[in-house]
Design a protein around this motif. Structure first.
Motif, PDB file in Angstrom:
ATOM      1  N   GLN B 113      31.744  45.400  29.722  1.00  0.00           N
ATOM      2  CA  GLN B 113      31.203  44.055  29.523  1.00  0.00           C
ATOM      3  C   GLN B 113      29.773  43.959  30.058  1.00  0.00           C
ATOM      4  OE1 GLN B 113      34.091  41.398  31.272  1.00  0.00           O
ATOM      5  NE2 GLN B 113      35.030  40.976  29.279  1.00  0.00           N
ATOM      6  N   VAL B 116      27.568  45.869  27.510  1.00  0.00           N
ATOM      7  CA  VAL B 116      27.381  45.166  26.229  1.00  0.00           C
ATOM      8  C   VAL B 116      26.425  43.995  26.419  1.00  0.00           C
ATOM      9  CG1 VAL B 116      28.549  43.711  24.512  1.00  0.00           C
ATOM     10  CG2 VAL B 116      29.575  45.879  25.213  1.00  0.00           C
ATOM     11  N   SER B 117      26.626  43.291  27.519  1.00  0.00           N
ATOM     12  CA  SER B 117      25.753  42.162  27.812  1.00  0.00           C
ATOM     13  C   SER B 117      24.312  42.622  28.012  1.00  0.00           C
ATOM     14  CB  SER B 117      26.279  41.445  29.063  1.00  0.00           C
ATOM     15  OG  SER B 117      25.413  40.409  29.441  1.00  0.00           O
ATOM     16  N   VAL B 167      37.663  52.186  15.576  1.00  0.00           N
ATOM     17  CA  VAL B 167      37.521  51.362  16.788  1.00  0.00           C
ATOM     18  C   VAL B 167      36.893  49.999  16.507  1.00  0.00           C
ATOM     19  CG1 VAL B 167      37.368  53.442  18.218  1.00  0.00           C
ATOM     20  CG2 VAL B 167      35.246  52.281  17.506  1.00  0.00           C
ATOM     21  N   ALA B 168      36.227  49.841  15.360  1.00  0.00           N
ATOM     22  CA  ALA B 168      35.446  48.622  15.107  1.00  0.00           C
ATOM     23  C   ALA B 168      36.272  47.334  15.212  1.00  0.00           C
ATOM     24  CB  ALA B 168      34.748  48.705  13.748  1.00  0.00           C
ATOM     25  N   PRO B 169      37.459  47.253  14.587  1.00  0.00           N
ATOM     26  CA  PRO B 169      38.201  45.978  14.687  1.00  0.00           C
ATOM     27  C   PRO B 169      38.589  45.637  16.123  1.00  0.00           C
ATOM     28  CG  PRO B 169      39.058  47.349  12.895  1.00  0.00           C
ATOM     29  CD  PRO B 169      38.133  48.210  13.702  1.00  0.00           C
ATOM     30  N   TYR B 171      36.794  46.525  18.997  1.00  0.00           N
ATOM     31  CA  TYR B 171      35.595  46.042  19.684  1.00  0.00           C
ATOM     32  C   TYR B 171      35.210  44.647  19.198  1.00  0.00           C
ATOM     33  CZ  TYR B 171      34.591  50.381  22.168  1.00  0.00           C
ATOM     34  OH  TYR B 171      34.652  51.443  23.023  1.00  0.00           O
ATOM     35  N   LEU B 172      35.379  44.389  17.893  1.00  0.00           N
ATOM     36  CA  LEU B 172      35.079  43.044  17.374  1.00  0.00           C
ATOM     37  C   LEU B 172      35.910  41.998  18.114  1.00  0.00           C
ATOM     38  CD1 LEU B 172      33.635  41.390  14.957  1.00  0.00           C
ATOM     39  CD2 LEU B 172      35.935  41.390  13.972  1.00  0.00           C
ATOM     40  N   ARG B 173      37.214  42.258  18.225  1.00  0.00           N
ATOM     41  CA  ARG B 173      38.075  41.305  18.922  1.00  0.00           C
ATOM     42  C   ARG B 173      37.685  41.159  20.389  1.00  0.00           C
ATOM     43  NH1 ARG B 173      43.107  39.679  17.225  1.00  0.00           N
ATOM     44  NH2 ARG B 173      43.644  40.222  15.096  1.00  0.00           N
ATOM     45  N   MET B 174      37.453  42.288  21.045  1.00  0.00           N
ATOM     46  CA  MET B 174      37.257  42.248  22.495  1.00  0.00           C
ATOM     47  C   MET B 174      35.922  41.647  22.893  1.00  0.00           C
ATOM     48  SD  MET B 174      38.944  45.877  23.774  1.00  0.00           S
ATOM     49  CE  MET B 174      37.799  46.908  22.855  1.00  0.00           C
ATOM     50  N   TYR B 175      34.844  42.050  22.197  1.00  0.00           N
ATOM     51  CA  TYR B 175      33.505  41.733  22.691  1.00  0.00           C
ATOM     52  C   TYR B 175      32.729  40.749  21.837  1.00  0.00           C
ATOM     53  CZ  TYR B 175      34.451  45.268  26.066  1.00  0.00           C
ATOM     54  OH  TYR B 175      35.044  45.963  27.079  1.00  0.00           O
ATOM     55  N   ILE B 176      33.161  40.513  20.609  1.00  0.00           N
ATOM     56  CA  ILE B 176      32.445  39.554  19.766  1.00  0.00           C
ATOM     57  C   ILE B 176      33.276  38.284  19.617  1.00  0.00           C
ATOM     58  CG2 ILE B 176      31.256  39.180  17.568  1.00  0.00           C
ATOM     59  CD1 ILE B 176      30.052  41.524  19.088  1.00  0.00           C
ATOM     60  N   ASN B 177      34.483  38.416  19.069  1.00  0.00           N
ATOM     61  CA  ASN B 177      35.306  37.226  18.841  1.00  0.00           C
ATOM     62  C   ASN B 177      35.980  36.712  20.111  1.00  0.00           C
ATOM     63  OD1 ASN B 177      34.705  37.479  16.146  1.00  0.00           O
ATOM     64  ND2 ASN B 177      36.694  38.289  15.542  1.00  0.00           N
ATOM     65  N   GLY B 178      36.173  37.573  21.106  1.00  0.00           N
ATOM     66  CA  GLY B 178      36.885  37.153  22.301  1.00  0.00           C
ATOM     67  C   GLY B 178      38.365  36.915  22.041  1.00  0.00           C
ATOM     68  N   GLU B 179      39.000  37.882  21.374  1.00  0.00           N
ATOM     69  CA  GLU B 179      40.422  37.768  21.035  1.00  0.00           C
ATOM     70  C   GLU B 179      41.187  38.905  21.710  1.00  0.00           C
ATOM     71  OE1 GLU B 179      39.784  36.065  16.511  1.00  0.00           O
ATOM     72  OE2 GLU B 179      39.448  38.177  16.908  1.00  0.00           O
TER      73      GLU B 179
END
Lengths: 222, 222
Positions: B113, B116-117, B167-169, B171-179
């Motif tokens: 985190q 990424v930030s 891995v893309a879906p 990382y999308l959930r974890m770091y972009i969508n926050g799911e």
């Protein structure tokens, strides 16, 4: 069917009127503050100063910084024409290419970078970003609903999961790996998502619906 | 074949010895600084103070904060057994589940985190994060090379692009969508990537190789 959100630049949406000018000034000031200071250091009072508008006016209209950011996201979005094709793959290419196009807009990129950065640390930024992205998936879901209606993908296919699969490789490159994206990446992502959707991979088990927790993302300025 | 990087917790890797203790102390101090202050405010002199080790010693051994962070990433990784199965899908499930497992480790999540930030704002953080992730894709590429050798996917399939798709879906959930992410998400992503790879989607045109720009990611502490 042509989808909102708007394609207009900030300020051109509601021509004329004091209310329209207030909104334009506040959104432009917010974007400038986000780009300069990041979400964590963006304050409504500084937005008010920069926009030359009373902070109380801003609070009355938007209620919170999160809501301004959600409104800004709508203003920075692009119109995408979905549901006009007869093919899920074509519609998903349109979605994926819109992600690439948005990434080429310096204002949108700055906004999203600030939000991705802030969301790792700030629950309110996380909420704002999640709302915006869920709202965009809602808008794009028509592509999947049309494909179900045509029998192109199985009934019960989860529209949000298809959209996630379409955009995930692009966001991975842009915001995690730090790699360039282009139309070829968009098209490849769309084709892969189409293959998986046709194979029934996004028919999720009951109880694992993956749409937004609330039926509607917040739209403080509809 | 069992792959490095290590599964050991910091400190257990090179038992005994002043050098090993120095490395452990510096990596633990770096992680604590990243979690507390984020990448932008992490300084080698504060790491030195926290670890009770001279800053000159740290510079001599690592050269820069970026290199410490890359070394830390290796220490926070997990061993994944790849190439032991006879199926690309099984191997990609292993890769995807490792991403989910890493996300459940608070130290790894805090590190990623912070990175990424920071990467949205700092070119040196971007370089460090990109190096780490490219290095991990290199390690996982054996799954794709084995699948090519078995004739399961076409010759010329780009290993990095298959790993990105896997891995893309997540990382999308974890770091972009926050799911949230779980094993079902991992398995779905692995199956989708396998379908696309088998269909030849990741045979990229000549000149569009998508591996790391340099043949080897920096490994200051091999």
């Amino acid at each position: 069917m042509t989808q909102q959100p708007t394609s207009h630049a900030p300020g051109s949406r509601r021509p004329g009127g004091r209310t329209a000018r207030t909104r334009t000034a506040v959104l432009e000031a917010t974007l400038a503050e986000l780009v300069e200071n990041g979400y964590a250091d963006t304050r409504v009072d500084r937005i008010a100063t920069r926009a030359n508008i009373a902070a109380t006016t801003i609070y009355r209209r938007w209620g919170s910084l999160e809501n301004i950011v959600v409104d800004l996201a709508d203003e920075l979005a692009v119109t995408i024409g979905l549901g006009e094709s007869a093919s899920l793959e074509d519609d998903l290419r349109t979605v994926a290419r819109a992600v690439v196009t948005l990434n080429e807009d310096p204002a949108h990129r700055a906004w999203l970078q600030a939000m991705v950065s802030a969301a790792t640390r700030s629950p309110s930024a996380r909420t704002a970003l999640s709302s915006v992205l869920a709202h965009r998936r809602d808008i794009c879901s028509v592509a999947v609903r049309d494909a179900i209606a045509r029998g192109e993908v199985p009934a019960g296919t989860d529209p949000h999961e298809v959209i996630r699969a379409t955009v995930a490789p692009l966001y991975l490159r842009m915001y995690i790996n730090g790699e360039p994206v282009g139309p070829a990446d968009a098209d490849r992502a769309a084709t892969a998502a189409t293959l998986a959707a046709r194979a029934g991979l996004y028919v999720l088990p009951p109880g694992s619906a993956t749409g937004p927790a609330t039926p509607e993302a917040p739209t403080p300025e509809a």
